[in-house]
Design a protein around this motif. Structure first.
Motif, short mmCIF file in Angstrom:
data_model
loop_
_atom_site.label_atom_id
_atom_site.label_comp_id
_atom_site.label_asym_id
_atom_site.label_seq_id
_atom_site.Cartn_x
_atom_site.Cartn_y
_atom_site.Cartn_z
N LEU A 118 -0.25 -14.24 -8.42
CA LEU A 118 0.16 -14.21 -7.02
C LEU A 118 -0.70 -13.23 -6.23
O LEU A 118 -1.19 -13.55 -5.14
CB LEU A 118 1.64 -13.84 -6.89
N LEU A 119 -0.89 -12.03 -6.76
CA LEU A 119 -1.70 -11.02 -6.06
C LEU A 119 -3.14 -11.48 -5.90
O LEU A 119 -3.77 -11.22 -4.87
CB LEU A 119 -1.63 -9.69 -6.81
N LYS A 120 -3.66 -12.18 -6.90
CA LYS A 120 -5.02 -12.72 -6.80
C LYS A 120 -5.11 -13.71 -5.64
O LYS A 120 -6.07 -13.71 -4.87
CB LYS A 120 -5.40 -13.39 -8.12
N ARG A 121 -4.09 -14.53 -5.50
CA ARG A 121 -4.07 -15.52 -4.43
C ARG A 121 -3.90 -14.87 -3.06
O ARG A 121 -4.29 -15.43 -2.04
CB ARG A 121 -2.97 -16.54 -4.68
N LEU A 122 -3.32 -13.67 -3.03
CA LEU A 122 -3.11 -12.95 -1.78
C LEU A 122 -4.23 -11.94 -1.49
O LEU A 122 -4.16 -11.21 -0.51
CB LEU A 122 -1.77 -12.21 -1.80
N ALA A 123 -5.26 -11.90 -2.33
CA ALA A 123 -6.31 -10.90 -2.24
C ALA A 123 -7.03 -10.90 -0.89
O ALA A 123 -7.52 -9.86 -0.44
CB ALA A 123 -7.32 -11.07 -3.37
N ASN A 124 -7.10 -12.03 -0.23
CA ASN A 124 -7.77 -12.10 1.06
C ASN A 124 -6.89 -11.65 2.22
O ASN A 124 -7.34 -11.59 3.36
CB ASN A 124 -8.27 -13.52 1.33
N LEU A 125 -5.66 -11.34 1.93
CA LEU A 125 -4.72 -10.95 2.98
C LEU A 125 -5.15 -9.70 3.75
O LEU A 125 -5.08 -9.70 4.98
CB LEU A 125 -3.32 -10.76 2.38
N PRO A 126 -5.64 -8.63 3.11
CA PRO A 126 -6.06 -7.46 3.89
C PRO A 126 -7.18 -7.76 4.89
O PRO A 126 -7.14 -7.31 6.03
CB PRO A 126 -6.51 -6.45 2.83
N GLY A 127 -8.17 -8.53 4.46
CA GLY A 127 -9.25 -8.91 5.37
C GLY A 127 -8.74 -9.71 6.55
O GLY A 127 -9.14 -9.49 7.70
N PHE A 128 -7.85 -10.64 6.27
CA PHE A 128 -7.25 -11.43 7.34
C PHE A 128 -6.45 -10.53 8.28
O PHE A 128 -6.53 -10.66 9.50
CB PHE A 128 -6.33 -12.52 6.77
N ALA A 129 -5.69 -9.59 7.71
CA ALA A 129 -4.86 -8.70 8.52
C ALA A 129 -5.70 -7.87 9.48
O ALA A 129 -5.31 -7.68 10.64
CB ALA A 129 -4.03 -7.80 7.61
N ILE A 130 -6.84 -7.38 9.03
CA ILE A 130 -7.71 -6.58 9.88
C ILE A 130 -8.23 -7.42 11.05
O ILE A 130 -8.19 -6.99 12.20
CB ILE A 130 -8.87 -5.97 9.07
N LYS A 131 -8.70 -8.62 10.76
CA LYS A 131 -9.18 -9.51 11.81
C LYS A 131 -8.06 -9.88 12.77
O LYS A 131 -8.24 -9.90 13.99
CB LYS A 131 -9.80 -10.78 11.21
N TRP A 132 -6.91 -10.18 12.23
CA TRP A 132 -5.77 -10.56 13.05
C TRP A 132 -5.35 -9.41 13.97
O TRP A 132 -5.12 -9.60 15.16
CB TRP A 132 -4.61 -10.97 12.15
N ALA A 133 -5.26 -8.19 13.41
CA ALA A 133 -4.85 -7.02 14.20
C ALA A 133 -5.85 -6.74 15.31
O ALA A 133 -5.46 -6.41 16.44
CB ALA A 133 -4.69 -5.80 13.30
N ALA A 134 -7.14 -6.88 15.02
CA ALA A 134 -8.17 -6.67 16.05
C ALA A 134 -8.02 -7.70 17.16
O ALA A 134 -8.13 -7.37 18.35
CB ALA A 134 -9.56 -6.74 15.44
N ASN A 135 -7.73 -8.93 16.79
CA ASN A 135 -7.53 -9.99 17.78
C ASN A 135 -6.29 -9.70 18.64
O ASN A 135 -6.30 -9.91 19.85
CB ASN A 135 -7.41 -11.35 17.08
N GLN A 136 -5.23 -9.24 18.00
CA GLN A 136 -4.01 -8.89 18.75
C GLN A 136 -4.27 -7.75 19.71
O GLN A 136 -3.76 -7.76 20.83
CB GLN A 136 -2.89 -8.52 17.76
N ALA A 137 -5.06 -6.77 19.28
CA ALA A 137 -5.37 -5.63 20.14
C ALA A 137 -6.17 -6.08 21.35
O ALA A 137 -5.96 -5.59 22.48
CB ALA A 137 -6.16 -4.57 19.35
N ARG A 138 -7.10 -7.02 21.17
CA ARG A 138 -7.88 -7.55 22.30
C ARG A 138 -6.97 -8.28 23.29
O ARG A 138 -7.19 -8.22 24.48
CB ARG A 138 -8.97 -8.48 21.80
N LYS A 139 -5.98 -8.97 22.78
CA LYS A 139 -5.06 -9.71 23.66
C LYS A 139 -4.24 -8.78 24.54
O LYS A 139 -3.91 -9.13 25.66
CB LYS A 139 -4.10 -10.56 22.83
N THR A 140 -3.91 -7.59 24.01
CA THR A 140 -3.05 -6.67 24.78
C THR A 140 -3.85 -5.79 25.72
O THR A 140 -3.28 -5.14 26.57
CB THR A 140 -2.22 -5.77 23.83
N ASN A 141 -5.17 -5.74 25.55
CA ASN A 141 -6.01 -4.91 26.44
C ASN A 141 -6.49 -5.66 27.63
O ASN A 141 -6.50 -6.63 28.04
CB ASN A 141 -7.21 -4.35 25.69
#
Length: 103
Positions: free
Chosen positions: A80-103
């Motif tokens: 399961l953790l192997k399958r979720l390994a890309n989650l941190p990279g996705f989270a960083i991109k997602w958070a940056a996108n969310q921050a751009r939306k609020t600015n």
């Protein structure tokens, strides 16, 4: 998706959505056993009662086990953790996108 697949996915997500469940798995992802106390410190701000409850649920689900060294992920948990390994990279991109939306 079939109803069987929906049911299995719903069951897994229900477990993982439980407070601190993902953080416990993430704390154990390196494959090294952790004592209860060390795991509590690794997860951070979790009460002993909550940690005990989540460990019990994750053990019943076959994702975590205990040996002489402490708690560790099972082969299924590691898969399961192997399958979720890309989650941190996705989270960083997602958070940056969310921050751009609020600015």
């Amino acid at each position: 998706m079939s109803s069987k697949e929906n049911g299995a996915l719903g069951q897994l997500l229900g477990l993982l959505e439980s407070r601190y469940a993902m953080r416990i798995l993430w704390a154990l992802k390196d494959g090294h056993p952790q004592t209860f106390r060390f795991l509590q410190d690794s997860v951070g701000s979790i009460t002993p009662n909550t940690l005990n409850t989540r460990i019990k649920q994750l053990r019943q689900a076959g994702l975590v086990d205990h040996d002489n060294g402490g708690y560790l992920v099972t082969n299924s948990g590691a898969d399961l953790l192997k399958r979720l390994a890309n989650l941190p990279g996705f989270a960083i991109k997602w958070a940056a996108n969310q921050a751009r939306k609020t600015n």
